[in-house]
Enzyme design. Structure first.
Site, PDB file in Angstrom:
ATOM      1  N   LYS A   1     -21.651  25.735 -68.489  1.00 33.45           N
ATOM      2  CA  LYS A   1     -20.360  26.421 -68.348  1.00 33.45           C
ATOM      3  C   LYS A   1     -19.449  26.058 -69.520  1.00 33.45           C
ATOM      4  O   LYS A   1     -19.747  25.151 -70.301  1.00 33.45           O
ATOM      5  CB  LYS A   1     -19.710  26.033 -67.025  1.00 33.45           C
ATOM      6  CG  LYS A   1     -19.404  24.547 -66.867  1.00 33.45           C
ATOM      7  CD  LYS A   1     -18.845  24.247 -65.492  1.00 33.45           C
ATOM      8  CE  LYS A   1     -18.555  22.755 -65.334  1.00 33.45           C
ATOM      9  NZ  LYS A   1     -17.955  22.437 -64.028  1.00 33.45           N
TER      10      LYS A   1
ATOM     11  N   ARG B   1     -12.512  20.828 -52.484  1.00 34.56           N
ATOM     12  CA  ARG B   1     -12.397  21.964 -53.391  1.00 34.56           C
ATOM     13  C   ARG B   1     -13.140  23.116 -52.739  1.00 34.56           C
ATOM     14  O   ARG B   1     -12.721  23.583 -51.686  1.00 34.56           O
ATOM     15  CB  ARG B   1     -12.960  21.568 -54.777  1.00 34.56           C
ATOM     16  CG  ARG B   1     -12.533  22.467 -55.913  1.00 34.56           C
ATOM     17  CD  ARG B   1     -12.939  21.915 -57.275  1.00 34.56           C
ATOM     18  NE  ARG B   1     -14.383  21.723 -57.402  1.00 34.56           N
ATOM     19  CZ  ARG B   1     -14.982  21.290 -58.506  1.00 34.56           C
ATOM     20  NH1 ARG B   1     -14.257  20.976 -59.563  1.00 34.56           N
ATOM     21  NH2 ARG B   1     -16.290  21.142 -58.556  1.00 34.56           N
TER      22      ARG B   1
ATOM     23  N   TYR C   1       6.055  17.357 -88.869  1.00 38.19           N
ATOM     24  CA  TYR C   1       7.169  17.576 -87.948  1.00 38.19           C
ATOM     25  C   TYR C   1       7.704  16.272 -87.369  1.00 38.19           C
ATOM     26  O   TYR C   1       6.943  15.389 -86.969  1.00 38.19           O
ATOM     27  CB  TYR C   1       6.730  18.475 -86.790  1.00 38.19           C
ATOM     28  CG  TYR C   1       6.432  19.892 -87.188  1.00 38.19           C
ATOM     29  CD1 TYR C   1       7.415  20.707 -87.733  1.00 38.19           C
ATOM     30  CD2 TYR C   1       5.166  20.429 -87.000  1.00 38.19           C
ATOM     31  CE1 TYR C   1       7.134  22.019 -88.091  1.00 38.19           C
ATOM     32  CE2 TYR C   1       4.877  21.747 -87.351  1.00 38.19           C
ATOM     33  CZ  TYR C   1       5.863  22.538 -87.904  1.00 38.19           C
ATOM     34  OH  TYR C   1       5.596  23.829 -88.253  1.00 38.19           O
TER      35      TYR C   1
ATOM     36  N   MET D   1      -0.105  22.966 -85.561  1.00 35.10           N
ATOM     37  CA  MET D   1      -0.925  24.002 -84.928  1.00 35.10           C
ATOM     38  C   MET D   1      -2.216  24.276 -85.690  1.00 35.10           C
ATOM     39  O   MET D   1      -3.287  24.437 -85.088  1.00 35.10           O
ATOM     40  CB  MET D   1      -0.123  25.300 -84.800  1.00 35.10           C
ATOM     41  CG  MET D   1      -0.865  26.393 -84.048  1.00 35.10           C
ATOM     42  SD  MET D   1       0.086  27.918 -83.853  1.00 35.10           S
ATOM     43  CE  MET D   1       1.322  27.402 -82.662  1.00 35.10           C
TER      44      MET D   1
END
Length: 399
Positions: free
Chosen positions: A59, A158, A291, A339
């Site tokens: 998966k 779950r 940043y 990013m």
């Protein structure tokens, strides 16, 4: 062709059509060693009894490794079934020509999705009588039996039938003529914890509860229903968890989920993350980087700008906490990861150039950086690290 910005007209016919052959290694990419997957599966498979089957969990695009490649090599290594999370993932494997049984581990609950699953020969996970009835009606409509697995909740809270109602509900399910119960399973919630083998651990209590339910439903010994409970951690913990099949994810990709590793189990990571140096600049002492200016150079510093960032799946909270490798040497990442880019201090290198390849995850000589390290530094789990890599990172298969 006219340039929209300058209104100039260009004739590109004399130039090669490079767009059709963009270099997958132009910026940043993932390399996947299919043979490592195959060898890992063979090793893990050797720990099982001859009659215990191996389900390769592929998966999330094979935990970020490329589900097609992982499936191919896992099957070569001895996997007899595959596990996916979604209907779309299962259909994609079928489109690749995969013929092995495929179990959808997630929940399908609409008639439409269950019909699509049936038509693509995919086995759904069923957690309620309602979905059993829908599957039975679908099978009846087509004059065939709908193959599926029943899931029981033994402590994960779950998916799955409620354990205290399962025995009674199973008696009713057995009367449905157009379904074929291929498996009954549950899922361990805490098998990777240090004390999982203690008699009163959550893991042992789950195993005992599951075994008790199986005894109560009186499965015929000639029945072909596969009983399975173990994930990677459960499989490596003890043979008591192996049963008829194990569902293996993380360890197949080369990482043990257990703190204590079997010295005879030499798992090889199948994934490397690489990136090109896009730019190099030198800054003076006392200059902030990226940043927020959280990193300030304490000396004249040469920086390499790497073309990868959190939009590619490198966690921003790893800023200033990780290294990269070039030619068997570590270099520290500095400043905030952005990013699309990150900066690395390469002051001590004269060989790194624009276009040089840096290794973020993987091994070079005797130097290694593992997703396990990233997970520890970012206070998460290695599964999340591997599954976070985005589609804009091309996957390149290597030997």
């Amino acid at each position: 062709m006219q340039n929209r910005q300058t209104n100039q007209v260009f004739n590109f016919e004399k130039f090669p059509n490079f767009e059709k052959d963009i270099d997958l290694k132009q910026r940043a990419w993932i390399e996947v060693k299919g043979k490592a997957i195959e060898k890992n599966v063979r090793q893990l498979r050797s720990k099982l009894s001859k009659n215990c089957q191996f389900m390769a969990v592929v998966k999330a695009d094979g935990y970020g490794h490329d589900a097609k490649v992982v499936s191919e090599y896992a099957i070569k290594g001895g996997a007899s079934q595959l596990g996916v999370a979604t209907l779309k993932e299962g259909i994609k494997l079928r489109s690749f020509g995969v013929k092995k049984p495929i179990l959808i581990l997630g929940n399908l609950y609409t008639k439409r999705d269950l019909i699509i699953s049936f038509k693509n020969d995919l086995m759904p996970t069923i957690s309620s009588i309602r979905e059993c009835l829908v599957c039975n009606n679908i099978g009846k409509h087509f004059g065939l039996k709908f193959s599926l697995h029943l899931k029981v909740d033994t402590g994960m809270s779950r998916l799955g039938f409620e354990s205290n109602k399962f025995v009674q509900q199973f008696e009713k399910i057995k009367s449905f003529e157009n379904i074929s119960i291929e498996g009954i399973y549950s899922h361990l919630s805490s098998a990777d914890e240090d004390k999982a083998l203690d008699s009163q651990s959550i893991t042992q209590l789950q195993r005992l509860k599951f075994n008790k339910l199986l005894k109560q439903i009186n499965l015929d010994s000639s029945n072909q229903i596969k009983i399975h409970l173990a994930n990677s951690a459960g499989m490596l913990l003890s043979k008591d968890f192996h049963l008829h099949m194990v569902r293996v994810g993380l360890s197949m990709y080369g990482y043990s989920p257990l703190a204590k590793i079997d010295k005879n189990l030499l798992l090889k990571p199948a994934l490397s993350l690489k990136v090109k140096v896009a730019f190099i600049r030198t800054i003076d002492k006392g200059v902030s980087v990226s940043y927020g200016g959280k990193f300030v150079s304490h000396r004249k510093t040469k920086l390499a700008v790497l073309s990868i960032g959190y939009a590619d799946g490198v966690p921003r909270n790893l800023s200033g906490k990780i290294n990269v490798i070039h030619n068997n040497k570590f270099y520290p990442q500095v400043g905030s990861i952005t990013m699309d880019q990150m900066m690395v201090d390469i002051t001590d290198s004269n060989e790194i150039k624009v276009g040089s390849t840096m290794l973020l995850l993987g091994s070079d000589g005797d130097k290694t950086i593992s997703p396990l390290e990233w997970a520890r530094e970012s206070n998460t789990i290695p599964w999340e690290i591997l599954c976070s890599f985005k589609n804009r990172l091309p996957k390149v298969q290597v030997d």
